[in-house]
Design an enzyme around this catalytic site. Sequence first.
Site, PDB file in Angstrom:
ATOM      1  N   HIS A   1      35.755  44.222  48.089  1.00 47.18           N
ATOM      2  CA  HIS A   1      36.983  43.734  48.710  1.00 47.18           C
ATOM      3  C   HIS A   1      38.174  43.750  47.769  1.00 47.18           C
ATOM      4  O   HIS A   1      39.322  43.606  48.214  1.00 47.18           O
ATOM      5  CB  HIS A   1      36.775  42.303  49.216  1.00 47.18           C
ATOM      6  CG  HIS A   1      36.548  41.332  48.097  1.00 47.18           C
ATOM      7  ND1 HIS A   1      35.390  41.327  47.340  1.00 47.18           N
ATOM      8  CD2 HIS A   1      37.336  40.356  47.581  1.00 47.18           C
ATOM      9  CE1 HIS A   1      35.486  40.388  46.412  1.00 47.18           C
ATOM     10  NE2 HIS A   1      36.657  39.784  46.537  1.00 47.18           N
ATOM     11  N   ASP A   2      37.939  43.911  46.478  1.00 48.39           N
ATOM     12  CA  ASP A   2      39.005  43.915  45.481  1.00 48.39           C
ATOM     13  C   ASP A   2      39.364  45.318  45.001  1.00 48.39           C
ATOM     14  O   ASP A   2      40.177  45.466  44.091  1.00 48.39           O
ATOM     15  CB  ASP A   2      38.596  43.079  44.260  1.00 48.39           C
ATOM     16  CG  ASP A   2      38.855  41.600  44.447  1.00 48.39           C
ATOM     17  OD1 ASP A   2      39.705  41.256  45.283  1.00 48.39           O
ATOM     18  OD2 ASP A   2      38.197  40.796  43.766  1.00 48.39           O
TER      19      ASP A   2
ATOM     20  N   GLU B   1      30.501  37.665  39.009  1.00 46.46           N
ATOM     21  CA  GLU B   1      31.630  38.549  38.728  1.00 46.46           C
ATOM     22  C   GLU B   1      32.023  38.292  37.272  1.00 46.46           C
ATOM     23  O   GLU B   1      32.725  37.331  36.966  1.00 46.46           O
ATOM     24  CB  GLU B   1      32.803  38.253  39.667  1.00 46.46           C
ATOM     25  CG  GLU B   1      33.957  39.225  39.456  1.00 46.46           C
ATOM     26  CD  GLU B   1      35.188  38.877  40.278  1.00 46.46           C
ATOM     27  OE1 GLU B   1      35.934  39.810  40.627  1.00 46.46           O
ATOM     28  OE2 GLU B   1      35.417  37.679  40.552  1.00 46.46           O
TER      29      GLU B   1
ATOM     30  N   ASP C   1      41.501  37.030  68.737  1.00 43.48           N
ATOM     31  CA  ASP C   1      42.661  36.567  67.961  1.00 43.48           C
ATOM     32  C   ASP C   1      43.025  37.529  66.834  1.00 43.48           C
ATOM     33  O   ASP C   1      43.941  37.260  66.061  1.00 43.48           O
ATOM     34  CB  ASP C   1      42.432  35.159  67.420  1.00 43.48           C
ATOM     35  CG  ASP C   1      41.297  35.078  66.389  1.00 43.48           C
ATOM     36  OD1 ASP C   1      40.627  36.107  66.153  1.00 43.48           O
ATOM     37  OD2 ASP C   1      41.084  33.980  65.837  1.00 43.48           O
TER      38      ASP C   1
ATOM     39  N   ASP D   1      30.376  33.041  48.967  1.00 45.53           N
ATOM     40  CA  ASP D   1      31.179  33.213  47.756  1.00 45.53           C
ATOM     41  C   ASP D   1      31.385  31.856  47.104  1.00 45.53           C
ATOM     42  O   ASP D   1      31.820  30.904  47.771  1.00 45.53           O
ATOM     43  CB  ASP D   1      32.535  33.807  48.120  1.00 45.53           C
ATOM     44  CG  ASP D   1      32.869  35.023  47.280  1.00 45.53           C
ATOM     45  OD1 ASP D   1      32.765  34.908  46.050  1.00 45.53           O
ATOM     46  OD2 ASP D   1      33.221  36.069  47.839  1.00 45.53           O
TER      47      ASP D   1
ATOM     48  N   ASP E   1      32.546  34.019  41.881  1.00 45.86           N
ATOM     49  CA  ASP E   1      33.858  34.623  41.699  1.00 45.86           C
ATOM     50  C   ASP E   1      34.510  34.237  40.378  1.00 45.86           C
ATOM     51  O   ASP E   1      34.535  33.056  40.015  1.00 45.86           O
ATOM     52  CB  ASP E   1      34.759  34.169  42.862  1.00 45.86           C
ATOM     53  CG  ASP E   1      36.160  34.726  42.771  1.00 45.86           C
ATOM     54  OD1 ASP E   1      36.316  35.940  42.970  1.00 45.86           O
ATOM     55  OD2 ASP E   1      37.103  33.943  42.508  1.00 45.86           O
TER      56      ASP E   1
END
Length: 556
Positions: free
Chosen positions: A328-329, A256, A25, A98, A199
């Site tokens: 990822h940021d 974080e 997918d 997370d 996070d």
Amino acid sequence: MKKKWWHEKVAYQVYPKSFRDTNGDGIGDLRGIIEKLDYFKELGVDIIWLSPIFCSPMADQGYDISDYYNIDPMFGTMEDMDELLAEAKKRDLHVLMDLVVNHCSDEHEWFKQAMKDPDGKYGKYFYIEEGKDGKVPCNWRSYFGGSVWEPIPGTNKYYLHMFHKKQPDLNWENEEVREEIYKMINWWLDKGLSGFRIDAIINIKKVLPFRDYPADRDDGTAACTVMLKDAVGVMDFLNEMADRTFRPHNAFTAGEVFNEKKEELPDFIGDDGCFSTMFDFNETVFGESDRGWYDFTRITPDDYKRCCFETQERIDDVGLISNVIENHDEPRGVSRYIPEGDCTDTSKKMLATMSMMLKGLPFIYQGQELGMENIGFNNIDEVDDIATIDQYHVALDAGCSEREALDIIAYYSRDNARTPFQWDESDNAGFTSGKPWLRVNPNYTKINAKDQVGRADSVFAYYQKLIALRKNPEYKETIIYGKLVPYMEDEKNLMAYYRKGENQTLLVIGNYQNESRVVKLPASVKSVLLNNYDDAAISSDGTIHLEGYQAVVMEL
């Protein structure tokens, strides 16, 4: 420093949506992670952090959670998650999820109930305020641009969102909210998680009552981060959460954390801190401007060195920081921290050495171990990330041309790290048999796992050597617990430092430029432990000749 079970570990961040798709997918899934567990073992990592896989409308790639107790169908099922935990345990791999509890999704049941009755029980789960003379309650600007306040239709009320408007902030001042969060955390830890990456957690404490700050943009808004400097009492919340959840489970937690004060470090990551560790963002925030990415100052090799050393001095022996090159940021670290035009396997190995040998816990982001690079954009329609799209328009509004704006966002965009993992040279880099949700980097035919795993001179093999050195019984006490002392700190484009144990001294040295150089060594060399070239040219006169981007780890 009290020794903890995780001190000797190496962590690896998986971005599930882009890691491995098994059902065609175009979206990565849990079965893809299960399929690749032996890949982690071959690399040598011990802890796997999964970016969000909870149910989510995906307004911010899963960081907008609509159900904390379920897996989003795009990633699989809870049975898949249970199998992942069981298979990871067989391989002595620890799994983190997370923890996103500053905010939830506007599609979470709590928020749906709050919108039905803003003055009722669930309205108090969020920050809902009356407007002031037809205006929003205060002038804070969200992380993604625009006001942090969103109007509630049919009322004069607004709800607060520090991030996207579909990410309403949870009201941590409400004890009932905190109890719900702790119940959820314990549910997952009891299920077999080893812990969490946490996070945006500093945002849970707001300055109340809400008030304006001096505007820093022409639209009259002020960065919401300014508020964080005045917010008092976040540690009360964090210690309560740790006491109720993490500490009883001996869980590993990586926070974080931005804007912490030096005197707060023991409270965050000391022996009895609320978190096990927190990430070092000194390099990633270098050169930032409230005006936007177009006004950022790009980092140089000497800036990078200073940022690393500043963090090491600040942390000292308080605890272990988590060192990152990318996540990822952020954009790909090799495209950011290696000067333009110098990005080669050699320079990538040098950067890896400089980061992985720092004191602290290394976090490797998926693809970093292959040296994956930024992708670049031909037009804004190729961009998925909401923050990048916002910054593109900020740059245009500041007078940049379309090409200039695209070049700016191409350097900093979060999409750079979110492109599909490059497994092999087949279609779509072996990530999916379908159409990938995000473009595959065209360089996948040259940079991929199939080519690198088992090849002795690959970037992957070099990361294996770095991890093996960190775990080597002869050197691990020095690498994990030894002091870090800079060497020749003022030398341009040279990054060098000692790692000093009780009875052992290592010297880590990297020539952060293309030009070769000769460097004076502080003592005789007992042995060379790691080198990204075939030879280390150490002379009898006490010098070492370093080729361009050569990195050497020596025992003195």
